[in-house]
Write an enzyme that holds these catalytic residues in place. Structure first.
Site, PDB file in Angstrom:
ATOM      1  N   GLY A  60       0.835  -1.190   0.000  1.00 44.74           N
ATOM      2  CA  GLY A  60       0.000   0.000   0.000  1.00 44.74           C
ATOM      3  C   GLY A  60       0.873   1.245   0.000  1.00 44.74           C
ATOM      4  O   GLY A  60       1.552   1.528  -0.969  1.00 44.74           O
ATOM      5  N   ALA A  61       0.846   1.980   1.101  1.00 40.23           N
ATOM      6  CA  ALA A  61       1.603   3.227   1.240  1.00 40.23           C
ATOM      7  C   ALA A  61       1.252   4.199   0.120  1.00 40.23           C
ATOM      8  O   ALA A  61       2.125   4.782  -0.523  1.00 40.23           O
ATOM      9  CB  ALA A  61       3.095   2.957   1.328  1.00 40.23           C
ATOM     10  N   HIS A  62      -0.040   4.360  -0.115  1.00 39.25           N
ATOM     11  CA  HIS A  62      -0.512   5.307  -1.112  1.00 39.25           C
ATOM     12  C   HIS A  62      -1.997   5.601  -0.884  1.00 39.25           C
ATOM     13  O   HIS A  62      -2.649   4.965  -0.060  1.00 39.25           O
ATOM     14  CB  HIS A  62      -0.291   4.775  -2.534  1.00 39.25           C
ATOM     15  CG  HIS A  62      -1.079   3.549  -2.859  1.00 39.25           C
ATOM     16  ND1 HIS A  62      -0.574   2.282  -2.655  1.00 39.25           N
ATOM     17  CD2 HIS A  62      -2.325   3.394  -3.359  1.00 39.25           C
ATOM     18  CE1 HIS A  62      -1.494   1.396  -3.038  1.00 39.25           C
ATOM     19  NE2 HIS A  62      -2.564   2.048  -3.464  1.00 39.25           N
ATOM     20  N   ALA A  63      -2.489   6.581  -1.618  1.00 36.87           N
ATOM     21  CA  ALA A  63      -3.920   6.910  -1.646  1.00 36.87           C
ATOM     22  C   ALA A  63      -4.316   7.069  -3.104  1.00 36.87           C
ATOM     23  O   ALA A  63      -3.458   7.136  -3.988  1.00 36.87           O
ATOM     24  CB  ALA A  63      -4.187   8.203  -0.874  1.00 36.87           C
ATOM     25  N   ARG A 108      -3.755   4.294   2.523  1.00 40.00           N
ATOM     26  CA  ARG A 108      -3.854   2.934   3.032  1.00 40.00           C
ATOM     27  C   ARG A 108      -2.488   2.305   3.142  1.00 40.00           C
ATOM     28  O   ARG A 108      -1.633   2.488   2.273  1.00 40.00           O
ATOM     29  CB  ARG A 108      -4.792   2.076   2.191  1.00 40.00           C
ATOM     30  CG  ARG A 108      -4.316   1.553   0.875  1.00 40.00           C
ATOM     31  CD  ARG A 108      -4.469   2.420  -0.365  1.00 40.00           C
ATOM     32  NE  ARG A 108      -5.501   3.403  -0.394  1.00 40.00           N
ATOM     33  CZ  ARG A 108      -6.685   3.258  -0.954  1.00 40.00           C
ATOM     34  NH1 ARG A 108      -6.975   2.177  -1.608  1.00 40.00           N
ATOM     35  NH2 ARG A 108      -7.569   4.217  -0.920  1.00 40.00           N
TER      36      ARG A 108
END
Length: 147
Positions: A60-63, A108
């Site tokens: 994840g580590a993104h939106a 997230r």
């Protein structure tokens, strides 16, 4: 599945929420059903899954600016941490009969994968790199400008 941190919904555009999937059980086993629009609230245009994740792996580590997703622990378990720039919440997904809806403008992080986990993700759109926030500071700047 365990929700922690706060009972206030995360997601100012469309709140994150757990969705119980239609289930059928008999002596042969169980069947979980997801139907585009009816179950998810959005058309399903892309399906992918994370598997063979190593202990300590984070994904994840993104939106996303517009994308909607439904996360399902098809096998095993993992944690989805969501953050709308104002509130955070963590969901432990460990039941293939329950999905986690994550809408637009929510950061997230997916962590704590069990050795045997399969994270199934149903997405509202085809892959589009321009829809991603990969820099948390840029995400926060944009999300905090919204009323």
């Amino acid at each position: 599945m365990v929700a922690r941190t706060t009972d206030t919904p995360v997601g100012r555009v469309k709140p994150c929420r757990l969705i119980g999937l239609e289930q059928h059980h008999d002596e042969r086993g169980s069947l979980s059903i997801v139907e585009s629009e009816w179950t998810t609230g959005f058309p399903i245009r892309r399906i992918y899954y994370l598997h063979n994740t190593r202990t300590g792996t984070a994904r994840g580590a993104h939106a996303h600016r517009a994308l909607e997703q439904l996360f399902v622990a098809a096998h095993g378990s993992f944690t989805v941490k969501v953050d709308d720039g104002h509130r955070q919440r963590a969901y432990r997904l460990d039941d293939p009969g329950t999905g986690l809806y994550v809408g637009p403008m929510v950061w997230r992080d997916i962590t704590d994968f069990s050795d045997d986990s399969v994270c199934l993700v149903l997405a509202s759109e085809h892959y589009d790199e321009t829809d991603y926030y990969r820099d948390y500071a840029a995400f926060l700047e944009d999300v905090r400008r919204q009323p």
